[in-house]
Write an enzyme that holds these catalytic residues in place. Structure first.
Site, short mmCIF file in Angstrom:
data_model
loop_
_atom_site.label_atom_id
_atom_site.label_comp_id
_atom_site.label_asym_id
_atom_site.label_seq_id
_atom_site.Cartn_x
_atom_site.Cartn_y
_atom_site.Cartn_z
N HIS A 57 0.83 -1.22 0.00
CA HIS A 57 0.00 0.00 0.00
C HIS A 57 0.86 1.27 0.00
CE1 HIS A 57 -2.95 3.04 0.99
NE2 HIS A 57 -2.41 3.22 2.19
N HIS A 81 3.74 6.68 5.79
CA HIS A 81 2.55 7.38 6.30
C HIS A 81 1.70 6.57 7.30
CE1 HIS A 81 0.39 5.32 3.00
NE2 HIS A 81 -0.67 5.47 3.75
N GLU A 85 0.78 5.03 13.03
CA GLU A 85 -0.51 4.51 13.50
C GLU A 85 -0.49 2.99 13.71
OE1 GLU A 85 -5.20 4.71 12.31
OE2 GLU A 85 -3.69 5.19 10.83
N ASP A 86 0.18 2.30 12.81
CA ASP A 86 0.06 0.83 12.81
C ASP A 86 1.25 0.08 13.41
OD1 ASP A 86 -2.31 1.25 11.59
OD2 ASP A 86 -1.60 0.87 9.55
N ASP A 148 -2.98 8.49 -0.91
CA ASP A 148 -3.34 7.40 0.02
C ASP A 148 -4.81 7.01 -0.19
OD1 ASP A 148 -3.49 5.73 2.36
OD2 ASP A 148 -4.24 7.42 3.50
#
Length: 715
Positions: A57, A81, A85-86, A148
């Site tokens: 991605h 990016h 968060e992940d 994105d």
């Protein structure tokens, strides 16, 4: 399987690096590759819904940006990016590895984490608000975010239908209009096509089938028109390409829905684009096509001389083709075409990194400045997102200031929107306007080409009624912001007066209270500040006499206990309290009438006449009603309803109106009904200063020939 995916990803990064070598230095390409391997390691073991490794991605997002020739910082941010968060990597780690610029971009694109939200809508609104603030600092944040979102839209198929629809709705409502606002037509079209197919799969399928069917019949006509235009340009020594333009599914759907047009009506229009080498050639080509086919009157638009708000430039005209077929033509240069399709990203095609950033559309900077102002005035993220949506309307009108400066505004906007666009202070103090030198209403929708002059008055304030007709987010958010602050200060002021009245029974005032007394009451009532407590009293959410007890005793007495200390002095009404003191529409009290105050939760105090039937049940309840009296210096205009019985005669309504105006009163509303063949009843709602003024007005009305009775309606 995993090995295959990894091999494919490595092959893709090699392809991307090759693409980047055409416009980035070897050192910058290496930095992008380093960011890829860092992200691959951070996302190790994570997979997308499709089963592919997660790194596919970020790599796809970076590839979309590479097609726009974006700088290496943007590409590195695209690779990283989702890391914040992940994964367990934090912003400081990214900053240490890749520098502050990349870390700021990544943080701007990342969603808010570990914050509980009451609803999905609130979470999305907060995420968007955070991104809006980041993109105001660096425009590249939104470009990474759009890339994105574009890859997510391209891979929507693996998600549940409800999630698909939610993401598609957000894309159509926010991201497609943003890409349009930034002039990125290619991305906007793809967002709309993918969003439409995900949101309404059956509608999209039916229109797609109809387009394929219609295309076959159109082929020959399109080819003939294209050849005729190309030959004509050649005969006049103009070098240019003539391209046929296909209508997109979503634009067909929107026209069918909004303009109530049938599919055949939309498909009957043929569209072409002419690309020439210079601006001068654009205008010469326009003359050539107008010579070839007759132009539609009033359908020519010059967006080269006056570009659209998103920087779009082109000449538009519509012609009567063979057999009266309408032909839409756009004429532009190659650079204008790149700008129209890639918008703000086209700057990176023509300039290098820093230079592109500096020159990145003064108009976009202006829009982002406006977004920041909306953010400052919005009460919460949901209100902010609503204002931004309003501001993303694509259709503009162009109006002039008295000095001849051009201002672009959304279609349907009013002089109040114009006033706020000039300056917030001009909007807040405007009282009237002139359109083309003629006095006009502030609610009148503006048309392109008009000259607008705003008349301001010192001390004037925004009118709550403006919210019913303003169109721009800037006007709406500034009016709301002012009213919110005004309501707060008025509520605090009224709350203080009510509390002082309750405390006077204990021989105290708000000023005499100790900090300990205030703090005790606040902790018992679970409120953060004393001004909020006063606001709650002013709005009618808390009873002043109960709060007074909390303040004078450390332990609050039971609520049922009757009040033993009350002041006999009634609260005075000045008429200037603002929104928290309103006058009941049922009985229309005016200065001089015996009145009572009804404390209404959330609305503050509503003043009724003592004899009003609507409060007869609660008239003597100290929790609901308060003794009030008119101040000696009361000022303002107050509404009164009169019932006038009179004989039928010609022009009687005009006579009544003239008589009322002659006494310095004004008519707010007038309605007439026939009582029988001889008599009529007229209901008048008039504005007066006090009872004396009303008596004078009634006396003059009684003198009119044919008036048999005048009754004041008091609820």
């Amino acid at each position: 399987m995993q090995f295959d995916h990894r091999r494919r990803a490595l092959s893709n990064i090699l392809n991307l690096a090759q693409k980047l070598q055409s416009y980035l230095s070897p050192q910058q390409v290496n930095q992008v590759r380093r960011a890829y391997f860092y992200a691959e390691q951070a996302h190790d073991g994570q997979r997308r819904r499709s089963g592919e490794p997660y790194i596919t991605h970020p790599l796809a997002v970076a590839t979309i940006l590479a097609e726009m020739h974006m700088d290496h910082h943007s590409l590195m941010a695209a690779m990283l990016h989702d890391v914040l968060e992940d994964t367990s990597v934090d912003k400081d780690a990214i900053s240490e590895q890749f520098g502050d610029t990349v870390a700021q971009l990544v943080d701007g694109v990342s969603k808010l984490t570990q914050i509980p939200f009451e609803s999905k809508a609130e979470q999305q609104a907060e995420n968007f608000q955070k991104m809006a603030l980041a993109m105001a600092k660096d425009i590249r944040v939104i470009l990474v975010k759009l890339a994105d979102r574009l890859h997510n839209m391209r891979t929507l198929g693996v998600l549940r239908p409800d999630k698909r629809r939610r993401i598609a709705k957000e894309t159509l409502e926010i991201y497609a209009p943003i890409s349009n606002r930034l002039g990125m037509n290619n991305i906007r079209v793809e967002f709309e096509e993918l969003g439409f197919s995900a949101m309404y799969p059956m509608r999209a399928g039916l229109i797609r089938e109809a387009v394929v069917k219609a295309r076959g019949n159109r082929k020959e006509i399109v080819h003939k028109i294209q050849q005729a235009i190309a030959k004509h340009l050649e005969d006049h020594g103009l070098r240019g390409r003539v391209l046929g333009r296909e209508k997109h599914l979503y634009s067909i759907y929107k026209k069918m829905r909004n303009q109530r047009k049938s599919f055949s009506e939309i498909m009957d229009v043929y569209a072409f684009r002419i690309i020439v080498d210079t601006v001068d050639s654009c205008y010469r080509a326009l003359g050539v096509v107008h010579n070839l086919y007759k132009p539609f009157p009033g359908r020519f638009k010059d967006y080269i001389a006056i570009p659209k708000a998103n920087g779009y430039q082109s000449l538009h005209t519509t012609l009567f083709g063979m057999h009266g077929v309408p032909i839409e033509i756009q004429i532009r240069t190659q650079e204008m075409d790149d700008m129209a399709n890639k918008g703000i990203a086209a700057h990176w095609l023509y300039k290098s990194g820093e230079e592109a950033l500096l020159g990145s559309h003064a108009r976009t900077r202006q829009w982002l400045k406006g977004v920041l102002e909306l953010q400052k005035n919005a009460g919460d993220s949901l209100e902010f997102i609503e204002n931004v949506k309003i501001d993303l309307f694509p259709d503009e009108i162009y109006v002039f200031t008295p000095k001849g400066n051009i201002m672009e505004l959304p279609k349907g906007c009013t002089p109040v929107d114009f006033a706020y666009a000039v300056h917030t202070d001009v909007g807040s103090t405007c009282v009237a306007c002139r359109i083309d030198r003629q006095l006009a209403s502030l609610s009148q929708p503006l048309q392109s080409g008009q000259t607008i002059e705003i008349i301001t008055a010192p001390g004037a304030r925004p009118n709550p009624a403006w919210l019913n007709f303003v169109v721009t987010g800037k006007a709406r958010s500034n009016i709301r912001h002012f009213l919110k602050n005004q309501r707060h200060s008025e509520s605090v002021e009224l709350g203080k007066r009510l509390l002082n009245k309750a405390l006077s029974g204990y021989n105290l005032t708000v000023e005499k209270l100790s900090d300990d007394q205030k703090q005790n009451a606040l902790s018992q009532l679970k409120l953060p500040s004393f001004s909020q407590l006063l606001e709650e009293i002013g709005l009618g959410n808390r009873m002043s006499y109960l709060v007074a007890r909390h303040l004078v005793s450390e332990v609050a007495p039971p609520e049922e206990e009757t009040v033993t200390h009350t002041s006999s002095q009634p609260l005075t009404i000045r008429g200037t309290e603002g929104m928290v003191v309103s006058f009941a529409k049922c009985c229309h009290p005016i200065p001089g009438d015996p009145v009572v105050g009804h404390v209404s939760a959330g609305r503050g105090m509503v003043i009724h006449t003592e004899s009003c039937r609507n409060i007869s049940d609660i008239r003597h309840n100290p929790e609901k009603c308060l003794e009030v009296a008119w101040d000696k210096n009361v000022s303002g205009e107050f509404s009164v309803e009169l019932r006038v019985e009179l004989e039928h005669q010609r022009g009687i309504v005009a006579t009544l109106a003239t008589t009322v105006n002659a006494t310095d009163a004004s008519i707010e509303k007038i309605s007439m009904e026939e009582r029988d063949a001889r008599f009529s009843v007229i209901h008048l709602l008039i504005s007066v200063r006090d009872r004396v003024h009303l008596a004078r007005t009634i006396k003059r009305l009684r003198a009119i020939k044919g008036v048999s009775s005048i009754i004041r309606i008091k609820g």
